[in-house]
Design a protein around this motif. Structure first.
Motif, PDB file in Angstrom:
ATOM      1  N   GLY A  50       0.793  -1.224   0.000  1.00  0.00           N
ATOM      2  CA  GLY A  50       0.000   0.000   0.000  1.00  0.00           C
ATOM      3  C   GLY A  50       0.817   1.262   0.000  1.00  0.00           C
ATOM      4  N   TYR A  51       2.012   1.193   0.578  1.00  0.00           N
ATOM      5  CA  TYR A  51       2.870   2.381   0.610  1.00  0.00           C
ATOM      6  C   TYR A  51       3.357   2.767  -0.781  1.00  0.00           C
ATOM      7  CZ  TYR A  51       2.961   2.072   5.687  1.00  0.00           C
ATOM      8  OH  TYR A  51       2.598   2.043   7.005  1.00  0.00           O
ATOM      9  N   ARG A  52       3.312   1.830  -1.699  1.00  0.00           N
ATOM     10  CA  ARG A  52       3.764   2.112  -3.060  1.00  0.00           C
ATOM     11  C   ARG A  52       2.589   2.029  -4.040  1.00  0.00           C
ATOM     12  NH1 ARG A  52       9.258  -1.305  -3.774  1.00  0.00           N
ATOM     13  NH2 ARG A  52       9.313  -0.094  -5.715  1.00  0.00           N
ATOM     14  N   LYS A  53       1.415   2.454  -3.542  1.00  0.00           N
ATOM     15  CA  LYS A  53       0.212   2.573  -4.356  1.00  0.00           C
ATOM     16  C   LYS A  53      -0.177   1.251  -5.012  1.00  0.00           C
ATOM     17  CE  LYS A  53       1.021   7.455  -5.307  1.00  0.00           C
ATOM     18  NZ  LYS A  53       1.146   8.518  -6.349  1.00  0.00           N
ATOM     19  N   SER A  54       0.104   0.167  -4.322  1.00  0.00           N
ATOM     20  CA  SER A  54      -0.251  -1.180  -4.801  1.00  0.00           C
ATOM     21  C   SER A  54       0.321  -1.482  -6.180  1.00  0.00           C
ATOM     22  CB  SER A  54      -1.781  -1.333  -4.824  1.00  0.00           C
ATOM     23  OG  SER A  54      -2.306  -1.218  -3.526  1.00  0.00           O
ATOM     24  N   ARG A  55       1.439  -0.846  -6.491  1.00  0.00           N
ATOM     25  CA  ARG A  55       2.087  -1.100  -7.776  1.00  0.00           C
ATOM     26  C   ARG A  55       3.104  -2.229  -7.705  1.00  0.00           C
ATOM     27  NH1 ARG A  55      -0.724   0.997 -12.009  1.00  0.00           N
ATOM     28  NH2 ARG A  55      -1.509   3.068 -11.481  1.00  0.00           N
ATOM     29  N   VAL A  56       3.352  -2.707  -6.490  1.00  0.00           N
ATOM     30  CA  VAL A  56       4.296  -3.815  -6.327  1.00  0.00           C
ATOM     31  C   VAL A  56       3.736  -4.785  -5.298  1.00  0.00           C
ATOM     32  CG1 VAL A  56       6.338  -2.459  -6.917  1.00  0.00           C
ATOM     33  CG2 VAL A  56       5.619  -2.595  -4.549  1.00  0.00           C
ATOM     34  N   VAL A  57       4.289  -5.988  -5.294  1.00  0.00           N
ATOM     35  CA  VAL A  57       3.886  -7.029  -4.343  1.00  0.00           C
ATOM     36  C   VAL A  57       4.642  -6.827  -3.039  1.00  0.00           C
ATOM     37  CG1 VAL A  57       3.942  -9.507  -3.889  1.00  0.00           C
ATOM     38  CG2 VAL A  57       3.331  -8.660  -6.166  1.00  0.00           C
ATOM     39  N   TYR A  58       3.944  -6.989  -1.936  1.00  0.00           N
ATOM     40  CA  TYR A  58       4.570  -6.875  -0.625  1.00  0.00           C
ATOM     41  C   TYR A  58       5.334  -8.166  -0.322  1.00  0.00           C
ATOM     42  CZ  TYR A  58       5.114  -6.051   4.366  1.00  0.00           C
ATOM     43  OH  TYR A  58       5.640  -5.861   5.609  1.00  0.00           O
TER      44      TYR A  58
END
Length: 996
Positions: A330-338
């Motif tokens: 979420g910190y990266r606007k859901s553009r990457v997988v956690y």
């Protein structure tokens, strides 16, 4: 530049011209690659469809170093705007055979670019400051040397006449159109879809059709193939799938080469499609759970088969494995997988779908080989459904060990010992560390025994790195685990890897845990590999800490004593040559001292044993290492010399606080004696140490002590060292010591060579002066030394040397050598000697020798003496001798004397001839000879016209010097008129008046 994501290819071609010489400039032979791509788009304008045709044209050079460089790029309209060439060949033609005509194709492209110059994005050669040829000017040449190496034709979307059903670019584009237009797919189309989903590379050419399938194709028709397509979409760039892009065995057109044209798809496009497919999977999972498990199980198995890793862009696998909770960052606007994925408990987003299709989960569990996340996922589902989970095998035990699910890790730790031989070299560093700390003691014991039996445990780099990390960081105080690992570390550690801190930690563990006497041979071998210094330091540590098994201390002492007579390169053990610069002898010396001052009887006895071994060892003489350290001990240590009565150990030699045994002068003399012995054993140190001892006040030696040191075992080598030291400007202290004692002054002076005199400095000259004053016999016995001394640019030394040479009557034979030194005092002494001569013949000889000298100052002195003594000497004889000289000043003097005195001596005929015919030299002498030959009063003298002189006149008359030639011709004419005949020359009288 145009976006080609939605473009259709009309045709593409790649041309190569090898040894291309059309570039000009500094280029010689280039490999030129030309890429041509023509595409079209259907553009909607004002409620109608219009066709937009575009050309992508790029040119690369590959130079001598095989570096490929883009030098030209055009991206713009594919039609020419020039009406004059409107009838020329069209790039949009359906006549594909004509498109493969290279000259026709390249010239058509040239017309297009010339009329659409705004489409040129790069023309490197046009802007090149060197003499390169602009690219378009090279087209004619390239059309003759280029050949098409790859060609593919695409589909003209407006004039579709291609009926070929083979899977190629055309069929891919047709299939893409059908899918976009939601047309019904026939049986043949479905077969093409299978190929496109599972086999064709995801690059430009096929990517458009693949993307269309992902968006609009119903996965229910081909769930297996659709699952494989999702896996291919999810692989990371390093996965094995990328190695299969060349597809040599598949029955479809290879379009990999089109990547060089347009690098599609880009990362953003792939990410977009992946996220879209994630959303589609979510819908399928909610509405069609059985289809979901069919597609996803295939996708996971296929994804794992390519050895692909879960990355922050693995949107589809991450959703399947952990989508119930937060799998996007979420910190990266859901553009990457956690990452890492949450897998401490079951977290798949559609659990009911899997619960009702357990067979699919079992299939995943049995086929996973590379992904611990997928293995963990399948294990948790099976466990949650109370399934009988098969025992771990050698194929999946490592996956379980790498899992972040603690329960699965513990199962793996218990299972690993069963498969040590199979998986030993595959266990990772982190897994080994986990095994060290968390395995049960039974499994740990099996591991220790297995490694001991294998005997090559440290050949495993992962195991070695794990042990390194284990002993580099804090480890729990569990000696039952740490000590066996320490023994393994000692046994198998490579020699090139060494850490003193880790070694001492490891030694402490094994010494306090194992009894060395039970396997004494093994432990002696292991201890013998340890660096001598560290073994000694560890010996003192365990004595202080009292933490060792009984009997171990004695074995360590035996190994240390045994190493005293070993080859010294071996004494260093691990790490020798890798910055381990502490000398063996320094270690030995310090160790002996530690033993003797330890305060324990047992340790003191061991110190004496070490001392005896040191005395018996020949290592000190053979290796000669770290003697510098011993000298430092000579200066710095403060120990009682009574306790250490052995010459090689001289730490205390610089002790300025002597014990009662060595008081005052007795102690100083003892120190000096030992220093002398040391320098005698190691003469290579003499240069540095003798000067240091004489000049460094840190030695605290008195002047008498230093003088005693100089006189002790005086030798030519020591004298030379002292003489060389006197060359330094700050050597006054050494000079004073040398001058104190005449006997040592003589030793130093006798060591001085003639070659040293030319390089002597001011302080050395002072010593030389005193030496000659006290030892005048040196010059008497060696006149060459006296002459060399007279050449030293020091007036006092010159006076002493000349006085000694005069005193021994050396000038009788050496006056010229003295004069040719060229300095004022030696020349003056030589002149006085010549002027003192009373014998005319001897005087003439000396003057002649002086004038004939190559030293100008001596020559000038001779000429002056000639003037001064002209009445005393035989001028005729002297001039005859001087006439053979090549010195211009001497020649001028001879010519001048002959002009005055005249002479019939035939030797002067040669002199006249030689001077007159010599070009560009000694004009003064020539003119005086001319004056003498011009004298009419001498024409009657037949000698003046001797053959040699007539030859000289003829040579001058033929010469190139105008001045000499005119004089010679006038002289010949004048003499001829007076009856002198010259061979080959006829004189006629002429009247210069004009006839009226």
């Amino acid at each position: 530049m145009k976006n080609f994501n939605n473009s259709k290819i009309i045709f593409a071609a790649s041309l190569i011209s090898t040894n291309d010489q059309s570039a000009g400039g500094y280029h010689y032979h280039l490999d030129t690659t030309i890429n041509i791509l023509v595409v079209n788009d259907i553009v909607e304008k004002e409620n109608s469809l219009e066709r937009s045709d575009d050309l992508f044209f790029s040119v690369y050079h590959k130079d001598y170093y095989a570096e490929k460089k883009l030098i030209y790029l055009y991206s713009g309209p594919a039609k020419s705007n020039n009406k004059k060439v409107s009838d020329s060949f069209s790039l949009i033609s359906n006549d594909f055979k004509s498109l493969q005509n290279v000259p026709l194709l390249l010239n058509a492209i040239k017309d297009v670019i010339n009329s659409n110059e705004k489409g040129v994005y790069l023309d490197k050669e046009k802007d090149d400051t060197r003499d390169s040829v602009p690219f378009l000017a090279r087209i004619d040449s390239l059309s003759k040397t280029s050949s098409i190496v790859r060609f593919t034709k695409g589909l003209d979307s407006i004039n579709d006449k291609d009926e070929n059903n083979e899977f190629n670019l055309i069929s891919a584009q047709k299939l893409s159109d059908k899918i976009k237009d939601s047309k019904v797919l026939d049986k043949n189309d479905i077969e093409l879809v299978k190929i496109l989903l599972t086999k064709t590379p995801l690059t430009f050419g096929y990517w458009g059709a693949f993307k269309a399938l992902m968006k609009k194709f119903d996965p229910e028709r081909l769930p297996i193939e659709f699952g494989k397509a999702l896996a291919r979409l999810s692989v990371h760039p390093g996965a094995k799938s990328h190695d299969s892009y060349h597809y040599p065995n598949f029955n479809f057109e290879n379009l990999i080469w089109l990547k060089e044209f347009i690098p599609l798809p880009n990362k953003r496009t792939i990410d977009y499609v992946s996220r879209r497919m994630r959303r589609e999977l979510k819908k399928i999972g909610e509405t069609k759970p059985e289809l979901y498990t069919s597609v996803v199980s295939t996708m996971l198995i296929e994804f794992d088969s390519w050895d692909s890793k879960i990355t922050n862009k693995s949107f589809i696998p991450a959703y399947v494995l952990s989508g119930k909770y937060l799998e996007l960052d979420g910190y990266r606007k859901s553009r990457v997988v956690y990452l890492p994925l949450f897998q401490q408990r079951r977290s798949d987003p559609h659990p009911e779908a899997w619960n009702k299709n357990i067979s699919k989960v079992i299939d995943i569990f049995n086929n996973v080989r590379n992904s611990s996340e997928i293995f963990n996922f399948s294990y948790q589902i099976l466990k949650d459904n109370n399934q009988i989970i098969p025992d771990l095998t050698k194929n999946n035990v490592l996956l379980a060990l790498s899992s972040n699910f603690d329960e699965l890790v513990l199962i793996a730790l218990k299972t690993i010992p069963k498969f040590f031989k199979d998986v030993f070299n595959q266990i990772s560093e982190d897994n080994w560390l986990m095994f060290f700390e968390k395995s049960d003691m039974k499994s740990f014991g099996i591991f220790i025994d297995e490694v001991r039996c294998v005997g090559t445990g440290m050949g495993n780099i992962y195991l070695f790195n794990a042990l390194e990390k284990y002993f580099s960081t804090y480890f729990k105080d569990n000696i039952e685990r740490a000590a066996p690992l320490a023994g393994m570390y000692l046994r198998f550690l490579p020699r090139y890897v060494y850490s003193a801190q880790k070694f001492r930690k490891v030694l402490e563990l094994v010494t306090s845990f194992y009894s060395f006497s039970k396997s004494s041979d093994l432990w002696r071998i292991l201890l013998d590999n340890i660096p001598f210094k560290d073994l000694l330091e560890f010996y003192f540590e365990i004595i202080q800490n009292k933490n060792f098994v009984e009997g171990n201390l004695e074995i360590i002492e035996e190994v240390i004593l045994g190493k005293c007579k070993s080859n010294q390169s071996y004494l260093y053990g691990y790490g020798y040559g890798y910055g381990y610069g502490y000398g063996y002898h320094d270690i030995f010396i310090e160790s002996i001292l530690k033993c003797l001052i330890a305060g324990e009887k047992k340790v003191e006895e061991f110190g004496w044993l070490l001392l005896n071994k040191y005395q018996d060892s020949s290592d000190l003489d053979q290796r000669k290492i770290q003697i510098e350290r011993i000298f430092q001990w000579l200066k710095d240590t403060h120990l009682d010399p009574i306790k250490i009565q052995i010459e090689p150990i001289i730490q205390w030699l610089k002790n300025t606080h002597p014990s009662s045994y060595f008081l005052g002068e007795k102690w100083e003399i003892r120190r000096i004696d030992l220093i002398g012995i040391l320098l005698e054993k190691y003469p290579y140190l003499s240069d540095e140490k003798i000067v240091d001892i004489l000049t460094d006040n840190g030695w605290s030696l008195t002047s008498s002590g230093k003088l005693y040191f100089l006189m002790q075992n005086a030798s030519p080598m020591k004298s030379r060292i002292v003489w060389n030291a006197l060359a330094n400007d700050n050597s006054n202290e050494i000079k004073d010591l040398v001058l104190i004692d005449k006997s040592f002054l003589k030793v130093v002076g006798d060591s001085i060579d003639i070659d040293d005199l030319s390089k002597s400095g001011n302080i050395q000259n002072e010593v030389l002066k005193k030496y000659i004053e006290n030892n005048p016999s040196r010059i008497k016995n060696d006149i060459s030394f006296g002459l060399a001394l007279a050449a030293v640019p020091n007036p006092e030394l010159q006076d002493i040397a000349i006085a000694q040479l005069v005193k021994i009557n050396a000038l009788q034979s050496k006056w010229l050598l003295l004069a040719e030194i060229g300095l004022p005092k030696p020349i003056l002494a030589a002149r006085k000697f010549i002027e003192s001569l009373s014998d005319t013949e001897e005087l003439s000889t000396c003057i002649l020798a002086s004038i004939d000298s190559s030293v100008f100052t001596v020559r000038d002195m001779g000429l002056e003496l000639l003037d001064k003594n002209s009445e005393k000497i035989n001028n005729e004889k002297l001039l005859a001798s001087l006439s053979t000289s090549d010195d211009q000043k001497v020649q001028a003097r001879v010519a001048e004397e002959l002009l005055i005195r005249g002479s019939d001596n035939k030797v002067f005929e040669d002199f006249d001839n030689r001077v007159l015919i010599t070009r560009r030299r000694n004009r003064k002498a020539k003119e005086k000879i001319k004056d003498r030959l011009n004298s009419d009063s001498r024409i009657q003298n037949k000698g003046i016209l001797a053959p040699k002189r007539m030859e000289a006149l003829l040579n001058l008359a033929k010469g190139k010097n105008i001045r000499d030639r005119e004089w010679a011709l006038n002289r010949i004419a004048s003499l001829s008129m007076k009856g002198v005949r010259f061979d080959g020359i006829k004189i006629e009288k002429t009247n210069t008046r004009r006839n009226k």
